[in-house]
Structures are given as C-alpha cells and as structure tokens.
Design a protein around this motif. Structure first.
Motif, PDB file in Angstrom:
ATOM      1  N   GLY A   1     -13.341  -2.166  24.297  1.00  0.00           N
ATOM      2  CA  GLY A   1     -13.879  -2.644  25.564  1.00  0.00           C
ATOM      3  C   GLY A   1     -15.350  -2.993  25.460  1.00  0.00           C
ATOM      4  N   ALA A   2     -16.110  -2.179  24.712  1.00  0.00           N
ATOM      5  CA  ALA A   2     -17.543  -2.428  24.584  1.00  0.00           C
ATOM      6  C   ALA A   2     -17.830  -3.686  23.788  1.00  0.00           C
ATOM      7  N   VAL A   3     -17.058  -3.939  22.735  1.00  0.00           N
ATOM      8  CA  VAL A   3     -17.309  -5.147  21.952  1.00  0.00           C
ATOM      9  C   VAL A   3     -16.897  -6.389  22.725  1.00  0.00           C
ATOM     10  N   THR A   4     -15.827  -6.266  23.515  1.00  0.00           N
ATOM     11  CA  THR A   4     -15.353  -7.423  24.269  1.00  0.00           C
ATOM     12  C   THR A   4     -16.380  -7.862  25.303  1.00  0.00           C
ATOM     13  N   MET A   5     -16.858  -6.938  26.119  1.00  0.00           N
ATOM     14  CA  MET A   5     -17.739  -7.308  27.219  1.00  0.00           C
ATOM     15  C   MET A   5     -19.208  -7.054  26.918  1.00  0.00           C
TER      16      MET A   5
ATOM     17  N   VAL B   1     -20.255  -4.963  35.858  1.00  0.00           N
ATOM     18  CA  VAL B   1     -19.782  -5.455  34.562  1.00  0.00           C
ATOM     19  C   VAL B   1     -19.845  -4.349  33.513  1.00  0.00           C
ATOM     20  N   ALA B   2     -20.915  -3.562  33.528  1.00  0.00           N
ATOM     21  CA  ALA B   2     -21.088  -2.498  32.542  1.00  0.00           C
ATOM     22  C   ALA B   2     -20.092  -1.357  32.757  1.00  0.00           C
ATOM     23  N   VAL B   3     -19.857  -0.997  34.012  1.00  0.00           N
ATOM     24  CA  VAL B   3     -18.984   0.140  34.295  1.00  0.00           C
ATOM     25  C   VAL B   3     -17.517  -0.225  34.098  1.00  0.00           C
ATOM     26  N   TYR B   4     -17.162  -1.485  34.380  1.00  0.00           N
ATOM     27  CA  TYR B   4     -15.751  -1.891  34.372  1.00  0.00           C
ATOM     28  C   TYR B   4     -15.006  -1.545  33.083  1.00  0.00           C
ATOM     29  N   PRO B   5     -15.432  -2.016  31.895  1.00  0.00           N
ATOM     30  CA  PRO B   5     -14.629  -1.729  30.703  1.00  0.00           C
ATOM     31  C   PRO B   5     -14.634  -0.259  30.324  1.00  0.00           C
ATOM     32  N   LEU B   6     -15.739   0.445  30.608  1.00  0.00           N
ATOM     33  CA  LEU B   6     -15.786   1.866  30.289  1.00  0.00           C
ATOM     34  C   LEU B   6     -14.777   2.638  31.135  1.00  0.00           C
ATOM     35  N   ALA B   7     -14.726   2.311  32.433  1.00  0.00           N
ATOM     36  CA  ALA B   7     -13.767   2.977  33.318  1.00  0.00           C
ATOM     37  C   ALA B   7     -12.336   2.565  32.990  1.00  0.00           C
TER      38      ALA B   7
ATOM     39  N   VAL C   1     -26.188  -2.421  28.802  1.00  0.00           N
ATOM     40  CA  VAL C   1     -25.606  -1.079  28.824  1.00  0.00           C
ATOM     41  C   VAL C   1     -24.514  -0.942  27.771  1.00  0.00           C
ATOM     42  N   LEU C   2     -23.708  -1.980  27.592  1.00  0.00           N
ATOM     43  CA  LEU C   2     -22.523  -1.878  26.745  1.00  0.00           C
ATOM     44  C   LEU C   2     -22.833  -1.932  25.255  1.00  0.00           C
ATOM     45  N   LEU C   3     -23.870  -2.650  24.858  1.00  0.00           N
ATOM     46  CA  LEU C   3     -24.182  -2.728  23.429  1.00  0.00           C
ATOM     47  C   LEU C   3     -24.578  -1.369  22.836  1.00  0.00           C
ATOM     48  N   PRO C   4     -25.370  -0.542  23.550  1.00  0.00           N
ATOM     49  CA  PRO C   4     -25.603   0.815  23.026  1.00  0.00           C
ATOM     50  C   PRO C   4     -24.316   1.635  22.927  1.00  0.00           C
ATOM     51  N   VAL C   5     -23.395   1.448  23.873  1.00  0.00           N
ATOM     52  CA  VAL C   5     -22.106   2.145  23.792  1.00  0.00           C
ATOM     53  C   VAL C   5     -21.345   1.695  22.545  1.00  0.00           C
ATOM     54  N   LEU C   6     -21.385   0.395  22.264  1.00  0.00           N
ATOM     55  CA  LEU C   6     -20.736  -0.129  21.057  1.00  0.00           C
ATOM     56  C   LEU C   6     -21.363   0.463  19.803  1.00  0.00           C
TER      57      LEU C   6
ATOM     58  N   ALA D   1     -22.675   3.321  19.495  1.00  0.00           N
ATOM     59  CA  ALA D   1     -22.316   4.732  19.379  1.00  0.00           C
ATOM     60  C   ALA D   1     -20.850   4.952  19.024  1.00  0.00           C
ATOM     61  N   THR D   2     -19.969   4.026  19.430  1.00  0.00           N
ATOM     62  CA  THR D   2     -18.521   4.258  19.267  1.00  0.00           C
ATOM     63  C   THR D   2     -17.841   3.271  18.331  1.00  0.00           C
ATOM     64  N   GLY D   3     -18.547   2.216  17.902  1.00  0.00           N
ATOM     65  CA  GLY D   3     -17.877   1.119  17.213  1.00  0.00           C
ATOM     66  C   GLY D   3     -17.803   1.204  15.710  1.00  0.00           C
ATOM     67  N   GLY D   4     -18.151   2.358  15.106  1.00  0.00           N
ATOM     68  CA  GLY D   4     -18.135   2.478  13.656  1.00  0.00           C
ATOM     69  C   GLY D   4     -16.838   2.043  13.003  1.00  0.00           C
ATOM     70  N   PRO D   5     -15.682   2.637  13.383  1.00  0.00           N
ATOM     71  CA  PRO D   5     -14.416   2.249  12.751  1.00  0.00           C
ATOM     72  C   PRO D   5     -14.053   0.785  12.967  1.00  0.00           C
ATOM     73  N   LEU D   6     -14.508   0.205  14.066  1.00  0.00           N
ATOM     74  CA  LEU D   6     -14.191  -1.198  14.351  1.00  0.00           C
ATOM     75  C   LEU D   6     -15.089  -2.138  13.566  1.00  0.00           C
ATOM     76  N   LEU D   7     -16.386  -1.815  13.484  1.00  0.00           N
ATOM     77  CA  LEU D   7     -17.364  -2.742  12.921  1.00  0.00           C
ATOM     78  C   LEU D   7     -17.558  -2.602  11.421  1.00  0.00           C
ATOM     79  N   THR D   8     -17.033  -1.547  10.814  1.00  0.00           N
ATOM     80  CA  THR D   8     -17.195  -1.369   9.367  1.00  0.00           C
ATOM     81  C   THR D   8     -15.974  -1.836   8.587  1.00  0.00           C
ATOM     82  N   ASP D   9     -14.970  -2.330   9.267  1.00  0.00           N
ATOM     83  CA  ASP D   9     -13.753  -2.830   8.632  1.00  0.00           C
ATOM     84  C   ASP D   9     -13.701  -4.341   8.809  1.00  0.00           C
ATOM     85  N   PRO D  10     -13.457  -5.120   7.735  1.00  0.00           N
ATOM     86  CA  PRO D  10     -13.418  -6.578   7.886  1.00  0.00           C
ATOM     87  C   PRO D  10     -12.416  -7.057   8.941  1.00  0.00           C
ATOM     88  N   ARG D  11     -11.260  -6.408   8.988  1.00  0.00           N
ATOM     89  CA  ARG D  11     -10.281  -6.787   9.996  1.00  0.00           C
ATOM     90  C   ARG D  11     -10.785  -6.451  11.391  1.00  0.00           C
TER      91      ARG D  11
END
Length: 340
Positions: A74-78, A114-120, A234-239, A241-251
């Motif tokens: 959700g954080a990477v999308t929005m 916009v920031a709260v929507y994907p997190l919720a 707001v969302l980029l800092p969340v990404l 903090a949480t996006g390691g498995p998503l952003l470190t894999d080429p897929r």
C-alpha cells in the motif's frame, strides 16, 4: 481505490463550470445541458478506466515476494505513486498549495486522507480478512462521499444514484465474499471493520476535497498532484520502514514500479479528469467497477475460479454502473443563495 480484493493470492461551492477538453473545468459560464451531459458521460468513462487500472493491483501484488507485507504494498502504491503524480503535475500542484485560505485547507485535508487511506485499508484486510476489509471499504465509500457532498454544498441525493449504489454495493459484496468460497476472517474482526470504515471515509474525503480544489479553478492534474504529493510525505517514510522485502528483491522492485506508475500514477490522472466532470458520490459509485476487473483477472491470469454467486455479483455491479453511465452523470449541485 487500489485493492487486492478479488484476485489477491499472496468545495467552498462554486457555480458549475464549463468543461475544458484537456484537463478539467475552468471558471466560466455554465455549459448547456447537452454539453454538461456529454461531459458527465466522458467523466464516467474516465472513472471506469481508472477503476479498471486499480483492478489490476491484486493480480500484480500476487507476483510480489511472499515476505512483502500488505502495508508495504500500500505504501509503495500510493507513496511512490503519489510522488510521481506530484512530479507529473509540476508547478501547477505548487500553485494549489500557494493558493492559501480555503484551498490550502482542502488540499491538506485531502492529503491527510490520502496518507491514512492505504494504511487503514491494508491493515483492515490483515485484521479482518481480505474479503471483509475490501467489502466494507469499497461499499461504504460512495455513501460517505454522497453525504459529504450533501453536507458541504447541497448536492442532491437522487433515486438513480441510490439505486445504482445499492445494486453495485450488493454486487461487490457478493463478488468479494464468494470469490474464494467464503470470507477469510482475521484475528481482530472489530478492529478490522473499524479500520475499513476509516479507509472508506478517507477515500470519500480525498475525492470530495479533490473535487473542491478542481472546482476552485485548478486543473485536475494539479489537484491530484497536490493531494497525493502531500500524502506521499507521510507514506514514503512508512515505505522506508516496511518495504525491505519488497524493495530488495528484483521481482519486488518490478511489482512496486508497476503499482506506483499504473494503478496509482496513471489511474489517478484519469480519476482526476473524471472527477472534474461528475460528482464525488457518482465517482465513488463508478469505482465499484474495480472488483469486477480484479475478479476477471484473477480467473484469467492467477487461475482462480468464480462460482455462480460471484458472477451474479459481477452482474449486479455492472447493472448499477449501467444506470449511471447510460443515463450520464453530469455534475449537479444545488446553488446556494448569496443572501439569507
């Protein structure tokens, strides 16, 4: 309203403005009824195109690494997508933020939503289950949007809108709840339901306040860029903090790039252009087309199977949207009197 629903396997009021053929309305004389109806019909098609792109989110997310959390998706999308939307808008988005007064507050409120929507939204699916979180979020947003428009500037709640929303909402519930043979309930149903209601309200808020910015004289691209740019802060800092498995894999990177560019960047440009031509209540009802696309892609790409009830739900959604699109969806707001 991007979601992983059916195919997730892993305005101070201003007078009606003329419709500009490029990027939304500009201040001017009210158009003729025929032109207003034509603009409403085109706006409906733009919203449906955006909803179709949102419907690809679940299928795309199914290709993400298994360790990637729904929150990071959700954080990477929005978040990343919101930054892209801001860059596409360029200086026009900054003019919204520099306008001051009510317009700045509308942008800030919309950006917060916009920031709260994907997190919720994504947390609601983790707590209450994908089907439950999705049905409540998507189903309640048209109601919140219509009530907001009624409260803020007196938009009439027509029987046509009510019939279309009830049909599409019921169809959405059938489709989502039966797509996998029943609901998958998480470990915190009350909390998940509350978060889904919050997500639906946030979607309605940024739709309504985005429309207010547009009708104040800004282009739809500028309005979307301002709101989603603020949300990205707001969302980029969340990404991060949480996006390691998503952003470190080429897929994962490929999935994240697609989600940011297509279901977010391109879709919200289309959504903003459509929002310049229809009411926020109608826009949120039209966006119920999203789970239909998600279900079809789930069958065609992911290999899911839909039963009779799910296809009946698809038919109800299409029937509700037909009521709005065939009869056109012009912007019809009741003017407030200047005195009294």
């Amino acid at each position: 309203m991007p979601s992983s629903a059916a195919s997730s396997t892993g305005r101070a009021h201003t007078p009606v403005t003329s419709v500009d053929s490029s990027d939304g309305p500009r201040p001017g004389a009210a158009p003729s009824p025929a032109r207003r109806a034509a603009g409403g019909g085109r706006g409906a098609l733009l919203i449906l195109a955006a909803a179709s792109l949102w419907g690809t989110t679940g299928t795309a997310a199914s290709f993400a690494p298994a360790a990637a959390s729904p929150l990071s998706i959700g954080a990477v999308t929005m978040g990343a997508g919101g930054l892209l939307t801001l860059l596409l808008a360029g200086r026009s988005a900054l003019r919204v933020l520099r306008a001051g007064g009510g317009q700045l507050w509308w942008a800030l409120l919309g950006g917060l939503a916009v920031a709260v929507y994907p997190l919720a939204f994504y947390t609601s699916m983790a707590r209450a289950g994908v089907a439950t979180g999705t049905v409540i979020t998507i189903g309640c947003s048209p109601v919140f949007a219509a009530l907001l428009e009624r409260l803020l500037h007196g938009t009439r709640l027509t029987l046509r809108w009510l019939a279309a929303t009830l049909s599409a909402g019921a169809g959405c519930a059938l489709l989502t709840l039966t797509a996998h043979g029943g609901t998958t309930v998480g470990d915190d149903l009350p909390g998940g339901v509350a978060l889904a209601l919050l997500a639906g309200a946030c979607y309605a808020v940024f739709t309504c306040y985005g429309a207010r910015v547009i009708r104040a004289g800004h282009s739809s691209r500028a309005a979307m860029g301002a709101l989603f740019g603020l949300g990205a802060l707001v969302l980029l800092p969340v990404l991060a903090a949480t996006g390691g498995p998503l952003l470190t894999d080429p897929r994962g990177l490929a999935v994240g790039a697609y989600l940011a560019v297509v279901p977010m960047g391109l879709a919200y440009v289309l959504f903003g252009a459509g929002l310049a031509r229809v009411t926020a209540g109608s826009a949120t009802t039209l966006s119920l087309f999203e789970p239909v696309v998600a279900a079809v892609l789930g069958v065609a790409v992911v290999g899911e199977r839909l039963g009779g009830w799910a296809w009946a739900g698809t038919g109800l959604v299409l029937l509700g949207l037909l009521v709005l699109t065939v009869l056109t969806v012009p912007v019809r707001s009741r003017k407030r009197t200047a005195a009294g």
